[in-house]
Scaffold this active site. Structure first.
Site, PDB file in Angstrom:
ATOM      1  N   ARG A  85     -17.003   1.833   0.187  1.00  0.00           N
ATOM      2  CA  ARG A  85     -15.698   2.519   0.050  1.00  0.00           C
ATOM      3  C   ARG A  85     -16.019   3.510  -1.022  1.00  0.00           C
ATOM      4  NH1 ARG A  85     -11.237  -1.970  -1.053  1.00  0.00           N
ATOM      5  NH2 ARG A  85      -9.887  -0.353  -0.016  1.00  0.00           N
ATOM      6  N   CYS A 136     -11.026  -4.759  -3.028  1.00  0.00           N
ATOM      7  CA  CYS A 136     -11.549  -5.623  -2.525  1.00  0.00           C
ATOM      8  C   CYS A 136     -13.073  -5.387  -1.937  1.00  0.00           C
ATOM      9  CB  CYS A 136     -10.769  -6.122  -1.317  1.00  0.00           C
ATOM     10  SG  CYS A 136      -9.428  -7.153  -1.546  1.00  0.00           S
ATOM     11  N   ASP A 190      -6.763  -4.406   8.307  1.00  0.00           N
ATOM     12  CA  ASP A 190      -6.386  -5.503   7.377  1.00  0.00           C
ATOM     13  C   ASP A 190      -5.787  -6.899   8.066  1.00  0.00           C
ATOM     14  OD1 ASP A 190      -6.765  -3.829   5.144  1.00  0.00           O
ATOM     15  OD2 ASP A 190      -4.668  -3.201   4.859  1.00  0.00           O
ATOM     16  N   ASN A 195       0.875  -1.287   0.074  1.00  0.00           N
ATOM     17  CA  ASN A 195       0.073   0.165   0.159  1.00  0.00           C
ATOM     18  C   ASN A 195       0.777   1.318   0.081  1.00  0.00           C
ATOM     19  OD1 ASN A 195      -2.384  -1.580  -0.179  1.00  0.00           O
ATOM     20  ND2 ASN A 195      -2.661  -1.511   2.024  1.00  0.00           N
TER      21      ASN A 195
HETATM   22  C1  EPZ Z   1      -6.535   1.531   2.186  1.00  0.00           C
HETATM   23  O1  EPZ Z   1      -7.680   1.410   1.592  1.00  0.00           O
HETATM   24  C2  EPZ Z   1      -6.040   0.218   1.913  1.00  0.00           C
HETATM   25  N1  EPZ Z   1      -5.940   0.338   0.588  1.00  0.00           N
HETATM   26  C3  EPZ Z   1      -6.763  -0.781   2.534  1.00  0.00           C
HETATM   27  O2  EPZ Z   1      -6.039  -2.006   2.289  1.00  0.00           O
HETATM   28  C4  EPZ Z   1      -7.007  -0.701   4.145  1.00  0.00           C
HETATM   29  O3  EPZ Z   1      -7.757  -1.649   4.568  1.00  0.00           O
HETATM   30  C5  EPZ Z   1      -7.617   0.725   4.374  1.00  0.00           C
HETATM   31  O4  EPZ Z   1      -6.533   1.728   3.882  1.00  0.00           O
HETATM   32  C6  EPZ Z   1      -7.580   1.045   5.826  1.00  0.00           C
HETATM   33  O5  EPZ Z   1      -6.168   1.103   6.398  1.00  0.00           O
HETATM   34  C7  EPZ Z   1      -4.782   0.776  -0.303  1.00  0.00           C
HETATM   35  O6  EPZ Z   1      -3.995   1.605   0.612  1.00  0.00           O
HETATM   36  C8  EPZ Z   1      -4.677   0.785  -1.441  1.00  0.00           C
HETATM   37  P1  EPZ Z   1      -9.493   4.497   3.642  1.00  0.00           P
HETATM   38  P2  EPZ Z   1      -8.417   2.789   1.309  1.00  0.00           P
HETATM   39  O7  EPZ Z   1      -9.720   5.407   2.674  1.00  0.00           O
HETATM   40  O8  EPZ Z   1      -7.706   4.185   1.374  1.00  0.00           O
HETATM   41  C9  EPZ Z   1     -14.374   5.624   4.478  1.00  0.00           C
HETATM   42  C10 EPZ Z   1      -5.652  -4.318   1.629  1.00  0.00           C
HETATM   43  O9  EPZ Z   1      -6.206  -5.315   1.974  1.00  0.00           O
HETATM   44  N2  EPZ Z   1     -13.917   6.487   3.468  1.00  0.00           N
HETATM   45  O10 EPZ Z   1      -8.624   4.646   4.728  1.00  0.00           O
HETATM   46  O11 EPZ Z   1      -9.585   2.639   0.492  1.00  0.00           O
HETATM   47  C11 EPZ Z   1     -14.120   4.211   3.905  1.00  0.00           C
HETATM   48  O12 EPZ Z   1     -15.437   3.627   3.350  1.00  0.00           O
HETATM   49  C12 EPZ Z   1      -6.634  -3.010   1.312  1.00  0.00           C
HETATM   50  O13 EPZ Z   1      -4.400  -4.059   1.263  1.00  0.00           O
HETATM   51  C13 EPZ Z   1     -15.133   7.589   3.098  1.00  0.00           C
HETATM   52  O14 EPZ Z   1     -16.161   7.527   3.609  1.00  0.00           O
HETATM   53  O15 EPZ Z   1      -9.386   2.978   2.880  1.00  0.00           O
HETATM   54  C14 EPZ Z   1     -13.751   3.444   5.040  1.00  0.00           C
HETATM   55  O16 EPZ Z   1     -14.783   3.161   6.001  1.00  0.00           O
HETATM   56  C15 EPZ Z   1      -7.919  -3.521   1.653  1.00  0.00           C
HETATM   57  N3  EPZ Z   1     -15.000   8.488   2.222  1.00  0.00           N
HETATM   58  C16 EPZ Z   1     -12.824   4.456   6.082  1.00  0.00           C
HETATM   59  O17 EPZ Z   1     -12.971   5.766   5.441  1.00  0.00           O
HETATM   60  C17 EPZ Z   1     -13.684   8.474   1.299  1.00  0.00           C
HETATM   61  O18 EPZ Z   1     -13.605   9.233   0.592  1.00  0.00           O
HETATM   62  C18 EPZ Z   1     -11.395   4.258   5.617  1.00  0.00           C
HETATM   63  O19 EPZ Z   1     -11.059   4.126   4.258  1.00  0.00           O
HETATM   64  C19 EPZ Z   1     -12.638   7.464   1.758  1.00  0.00           C
HETATM   65  C20 EPZ Z   1     -12.910   6.517   2.728  1.00  0.00           C
END
Ligand code: EPZ
Length: 433
Positions: free
Chosen positions: A122, A117, A305, A23
């Site tokens: 998301r 995933c 994760d 990531n």
């Molecule tokens: C990153 O996803 C990682 N992916 C994920 O890893 C990881 O689970 C996640 O961060 C949390 O640590 C990558 O780095 C490519 P977030 P990301 O934005 O960036 C909400 C793996 O297995 N949200 O931190 O998509 C969202 O729905 C993957 O390696 C909004 O509401 O996660 C979630 O509930 C799976 N609006 C929370 O925030 C937005 O605009 C955190 O999501 C963005 C996010």
């Protein structure tokens, strides 16, 4: 279709070297296209998500010179298209980092709506909120996210939700905006810091990454750099939990122990012995583990994760454990598969798992619903009595380099198979083991 076949029951013992953080690498590769000079990125993990992003980058016209399995030299000087759209890129999440990178550099980007995933809805509203505060207009059209700006100007942005993706994406764009940007309520994950460190090595002026507030003073352009990706905290955690699941003794090497603190604390709490070294952690599990409760949180809290791997080890622990998923709303889809292996886990609402520990899991045919759940089901299979066949393993290949080879070197009995004939051959061999 390829499958994994696993004969469980062996304690995993030995040393494993952890690869670069997937990531972090994804954000770093997107950042690398922002210079018109070469950026040499080393310690890249050789996993499908990274390879797909490299392919997408080369389709923009940037040069991608894969020096070796773990090193790529990217030069964004030749970029002729700000449109990123192919069938693979739609399946991954981090393609959206090209939005922030190209918006910052060219004030325009079109990227296919991200997949990744299936662990919840998301949304990307916080990414768009940040871009809009910098002066961009975003819209979704024909499955593409399109962002445009006449000029980008620094702004104060408060994220309503702590988001790794939004923090990195807006940080990318803000590096080349005019004036100062303040990002508040940001994600503090090690990979956010790693992307900021690369950008600073390229001439950006970012302060505060790793804290709640990031301050960015925009610069006119970025230059080339040499950079090595940090070790993968989640890959490391997965092998630490493999020791716990199989009553093994594993030393994970090439890690930053500080990034693993919350995992180390939890493993100690439930009965593992842990020794920390400068760049290694040893996990020894000699007895049945104890139950606990876990709540997933943004860093430095317990990572979402690692939630499925935690549920697997608690399914074998003594007593009743409770695991609450606070980040994603749909991250217990694997529980049905785990119960096919005999686990006693009940999901309440959509985000609380109640786990009554049992003494032994048993092998079964299971299907992998997403990357981390897939890794967790492999741990369950390695701990189980008998043979497990795992389908849909392409999810696992997105994020774990040489998973089968590394587990085999620790004494795990696991193979990739592609036909009924190969499965029968494995079963015959397993009888005599
Ligand atoms: C990153 O996803 C990682 N992916 C994920 O890893 C990881 O689970 C996640 O961060 C949390 O640590 C990558 O780095 C490519 P977030 P990301 O934005 O960036 C909400 C793996 O297995 N949200 O931190 O998509 C969202 O729905 C993957 O390696 C909004 O509401 O996660 C979630 O509930 C799976 N609006 C929370 O925030 C937005 O605009 C955190 O999501 C963005 C996010």
């Amino acid at each position: 279709m390829e499958q994994y076949i696993v004969k469980g029951g062996n304690p995993l013992v030995g040393e494993v070297v952890i690869s670069g953080a997937k990531n972090a690498a994804l954000g770093i590769l997107a950042a690398a296209i922002m210079a018109d000079e070469p950026v040499l990125v080393s310690n890249l993990p050789d996993v499908n998500d990274v390879n797909v992003l490299l392919e997408a980058i080369s389709q923009t016209g940037a040069s991608v010179d894969r020096r070796d399995r773990h090193t790529a030299r990217i030069n964004g000087v030749g970029i002729r298209s700000c449109v990123v759209n192919n069938s693979y890129i739609k399946k991954m999440r981090a393609s959206y980092y090209l939005l922030g990178a190209m918006l910052g550099k060219y004030h325009h980007a079109e990227v296919a709506l991200p997949g990744g995933c299936n662990i919840g809805s998301r949304p990307i509203d916080q990414h768009l909120k940040g871009f809009s505060a910098l002066g961009a207009v975003g819209r979704i059209q024909n499955g593409m996210i399109i962002v445009d700006a006449k000029r980008l100007a620094g702004a104060r942005i408060y994220f309503d939700k702590v988001s790794v993706g939004a923090t990195i994406n807006v940080m990318l764009a803000a590096c080349l905006a005019e004036g100062r940007t303040i990002l508040e309520n940001v994600a503090k994950e090690p990979h956010v810091v790693d992307v900021a460190n690369l950008l600073n090595a390229m001439g950006a002026n970012i302060k505060g990454a790793g804290t709640d507030v990031i301050r960015i003073d925009g610069v006119e352009k970025l230059h080339g750099a040499d950079y090595s990706v940090i070790p993968d905290q989640i890959e490391a955690g997965t092998y630490m939990f493999a020791a716990a699941a199989t009553k093994g003794d594993i030393t994970v090497r090439n890690v930053i122990p500080k990034h693993l603190d919350c995992l180390t604390s939890k493993l100690r709490e439930i009965g593992c012995e842990i020794s920390e070294f400068d760049d290694a952690v040893r996990v020894v599990c000699k007895k049945r583990l104890r139950c606990t409760s876990v709540n997933t949180m943004p860093y430095p809290g317990f990572p979402t994760d690692m939630q499925p791997q935690m549920v697997v080890i608690l399914s074998l622990a003594e007593g009743t454990s409770i695991v609450t998923e606070s980040i994603f709303e749909n991250r217990f889809r694997y529980v049905g598969e785990l119960t096919r292996m005999g686990a006693n886990v009940r999901v309440e609402g959509s985000n609380i798992a109640i786990i009554n520990g049992i003494h032994q899991l048993s092998g079964a045919q299971v299907s992998v619903p997403d990357l981390r759940a897939g890794a967790a089901l492999v741990l369950a299979a390695l701990a189980a009595d008998g043979i497990t066949v795992l389908e849909d393993i392409e999810y696992i290949k997105r994020g774990y380099e040489d998973f089968v080879e590394k587990l085999s070197s620790l004494g795990g009995v696991i193979e990739t198979v592609d036909s009924e004939k190969e499965i029968s051959k494995f079963r015959l061999k397993a009888v005599s083991m």
